[in-house]
Design a protein around this motif. Sequence first.
Motif, short mmCIF file in Angstrom:
data_model
loop_
_atom_site.label_atom_id
_atom_site.label_comp_id
_atom_site.label_asym_id
_atom_site.label_seq_id
_atom_site.Cartn_x
_atom_site.Cartn_y
_atom_site.Cartn_z
N GLU A 110 1.73 6.36 -29.83
CA GLU A 110 0.52 6.00 -29.08
C GLU A 110 0.45 6.85 -27.81
O GLU A 110 -0.58 7.39 -27.44
CB GLU A 110 0.58 4.51 -28.72
CG GLU A 110 -0.68 3.99 -28.06
CD GLU A 110 -1.69 3.50 -29.09
OE1 GLU A 110 -2.65 4.24 -29.35
OE2 GLU A 110 -1.53 2.37 -29.61
N ARG A 111 1.60 6.95 -27.16
CA ARG A 111 1.69 7.69 -25.90
C ARG A 111 1.46 9.19 -26.13
O ARG A 111 0.76 9.84 -25.37
CB ARG A 111 3.08 7.45 -25.31
CG ARG A 111 3.17 7.75 -23.84
CD ARG A 111 4.35 7.04 -23.19
NE ARG A 111 4.49 7.46 -21.81
CZ ARG A 111 3.75 7.00 -20.83
NH1 ARG A 111 2.83 6.08 -21.05
NH2 ARG A 111 3.89 7.45 -19.59
N ALA A 144 -2.20 9.64 -26.84
CA ALA A 144 -2.97 9.36 -25.62
C ALA A 144 -2.96 10.60 -24.73
O ALA A 144 -3.99 10.99 -24.17
CB ALA A 144 -2.40 8.15 -24.89
N LYS A 145 -1.81 11.23 -24.62
CA LYS A 145 -1.72 12.46 -23.80
C LYS A 145 -2.56 13.58 -24.41
O LYS A 145 -3.29 14.29 -23.70
CB LYS A 145 -0.26 12.92 -23.68
CG LYS A 145 0.55 12.08 -22.69
CD LYS A 145 1.94 12.65 -22.46
CE LYS A 145 2.82 11.59 -21.78
NZ LYS A 145 3.49 12.02 -20.57
N SER A 173 -5.13 13.25 -26.31
CA SER A 173 -6.54 12.90 -26.18
C SER A 173 -7.05 13.21 -24.77
O SER A 173 -8.16 13.70 -24.59
CB SER A 173 -6.72 11.41 -26.51
OG SER A 173 -8.05 11.02 -26.32
N LYS A 174 -6.21 12.94 -23.77
CA LYS A 174 -6.58 13.28 -22.39
C LYS A 174 -6.81 14.78 -22.25
O LYS A 174 -7.76 15.22 -21.60
CB LYS A 174 -5.46 12.87 -21.43
CG LYS A 174 -5.40 11.39 -21.11
CD LYS A 174 -4.24 11.15 -20.15
CE LYS A 174 -3.72 9.74 -20.25
NZ LYS A 174 -2.39 9.59 -19.63
N LEU A 175 -5.92 15.57 -22.87
CA LEU A 175 -6.06 17.03 -22.76
C LEU A 175 -7.32 17.50 -23.49
O LEU A 175 -8.03 18.39 -23.03
CB LEU A 175 -4.82 17.72 -23.32
CG LEU A 175 -3.51 17.43 -22.57
CD1 LEU A 175 -2.33 18.10 -23.26
CD2 LEU A 175 -3.59 17.88 -21.11
#
Lengths: 186, 186
Positions: free
Chosen positions: B121-122, B125-126, B128-130
């Motif tokens: 997930e983490r 999530a990273k 996706s942020k990028l």
Amino acid sequence: MHPLRAHIEELIPLSDKEFEFILSHFSHVKKRRHQYLVQEGDIADKEFWIAEGCVRSYFLGEDGKEHILQFGMENWWITDYESFVLRAPSKTSIDCMEDVELYSISHENREKLTSEMHKMERFWAKKSKLGRIALQNRILSMMKNTAKERYELLLSQYPQLLQRVPKKHIASYLGVSRETLSRLND
Amino acid sequence: MHPLRAHIEELIPLSDKEFEFILSHFSHVKKRRHQYLVQEGDIADKEFWIAEGCVRSYFLGEDGKEHILQFGMENWWITDYESFVLRAPSKTSIDCMEDVELYSISHENREKLTSEMHKMERFWAKKSKLGRIALQNRILSMMKNTAKERYELLLSQYPQLLQRVPKKHIASYLGVSRETLSRLND
């Protein structure tokens, strides 16, 4: 129910204890119209959840002209994500178009909260996906649609926005002059 | 080390057992040049990690003209995220500009993996942020820069891309005609 809890529980169920723990990572903030949440050149250390009010994120062109990247209203999360995530100077500014009530979380607290609590990692992962989809649709619309179509899309997506936001900001968001915007209104 | 493991471990350390578990959710796929990963109108049920090769995501304007949204190369994750996340018909198509080697994960397996494994997930999530940051910068660049500036930005960001991608696709990405692109080259 606390408005932030209601917002998170739209995606992820929480116990009282869990929400108490989450809320302890946030600060409650009020800002007046024209105050800044993020200033260009600073490192955006906080992400904001908007409980009430309307803000805009924008940047200045080399000619000094403002270009609006996005608006934010109730239930939106906003910051300069490039600055917040990469710890780099912000390319955008975010200021308040109304008096606003916010809950802010620092980068450090967000990292702590998401690493300790899978549920919140999952919540923000979902929000981040939705943010990415909105940006992708913005690009598709910029490439594909005429100014008239982009205006109508904005009208249909955010009818309330148009009553709350000055015309000049709508023009800036659409990337057209105010004269062009007036013609789109016809 | 498996290339997908090396890629994930750039952000998140993994044990042998963890990577084995992760990999069991993926399929290894090879596609030839001109084959599709996602077709407009279908529901994009898979996200792809590119081990080797180059793809493009594009949509058709009402005039039938192709508009390129983004390119994908080694180590990129790609799909139509709106379709993948919201289970809606895809607005874009993704096709291969070279023979490509991929690892694909279905929506169901990705949900299972992220809900069972906080680390993944983490990781996403990273990522996706990028992805969101890249799209935001694309919008800033579309609003702010001239075609010449956008071309130079693309050159500096992806020097390899220009050797691998036909000129007409570069023009489509920049939203200019091939004649304009030729002038930018001068």
